[in-house]
Design an enzyme around this catalytic site. Sequence first.
Site, mmCIF file in Angstrom:
data_model
loop_
_atom_site.group_PDB
_atom_site.id
_atom_site.type_symbol
_atom_site.label_atom_id
_atom_site.label_comp_id
_atom_site.label_asym_id
_atom_site.label_seq_id
_atom_site.Cartn_x
_atom_site.Cartn_y
_atom_site.Cartn_z
ATOM 1 N N GLY A 104 74.005 30.950 65.997
ATOM 2 C CA GLY A 104 73.468 30.964 67.356
ATOM 3 C C GLY A 104 74.355 30.201 68.324
ATOM 4 N N ASP A 105 74.884 29.079 67.871
ATOM 5 C CA ASP A 105 75.820 28.312 68.700
ATOM 6 C C ASP A 105 77.085 29.101 68.953
ATOM 7 O OD1 ASP A 105 74.147 26.005 68.819
ATOM 8 O OD2 ASP A 105 74.804 25.450 66.816
ATOM 9 N N GLY A 106 77.524 29.849 67.929
ATOM 10 C CA GLY A 106 78.696 30.688 68.100
ATOM 11 C C GLY A 106 78.466 31.752 69.159
ATOM 12 N N GLY A 116 78.698 30.100 72.515
ATOM 13 C CA GLY A 116 80.085 29.757 72.803
ATOM 14 C C GLY A 116 80.882 30.953 73.274
#
Length: 290
Positions: A228-230, A233
Amino acid sequence: MRGAQLLLPPDSAVFIGAVGKDENASKLRMAAEKAGLRTEYMVNPAKQTGTCALLVTKKGNSMVADLGAAETYNIAHLQSPHIWRIIEHARIYYITGFFFAASPETIRAVAKHSVENNKTFTMNISAPFVATKFSSQLIEILPYVDVLFGSHFETPALSSALGLTSCDDDRVLVKHLTRWQKTGPGTRLVVFTTNGGVVVGSGDSENVFVYDITKVPKNEIVDANGAGDGFVGGFLAQMMQGRTVDVCVEAGNWLASLVLRQRGASYPDSDVAFVPRGLTALKVNPDLET
């Protein structure tokens, strides 16, 4: 932010937070440096750097966090001349909902600065408990948010926090969020990752848009932690370069797929380069009475 910096020119992103004075803080710095990400930590020698234990099974992940120094971050560090100059020079801000546990005052200060200076303030709900435990703080900050990220995991808790107790449809919630009170210029963009694709809504459209995701084969998935962070980003990296929402979503999906193939919240050792291939969305007009 490591993922965003990987797709941006050097020195485009800065990460601010709190760590202890220990080996884990050094590991965080090394991981950031590897991605070219600049860090400006508040160091609290009285606390250990935050850690997270992760259990990965065939059915999913379970995590237990010890926030440690991370939850001791305070606004005095933000307001120090060196750090505040960084805030003043930035055009886009990204804060996760987890940060409500550390310093709501810091979130408020950055959000107000962003609105007063016609910049872009983005936030991630991050987890269901954020909408439940910090509902009043979240509702206070929401009017300042220009771009809001979330996922279907947070839909029930966030719907309840906003008084939409019967709403469990991601598309309906996204549309409601685009219409939520907005402070400052422009409309709000809302981006939710779901099992059925990426749902995107904007205050300047009656419709929401659903983008298909390119599914990674099960035998290639190593660990979903950090995917999810990817996505965020990849999305923010393209947004910072003035790309369309279509391209932002495509980049987010692409970078998340790379994370899924790694162990832990990490990226490939080799250089990564995103090349848009063209992504379109299904237009949907959700029933807000649902």
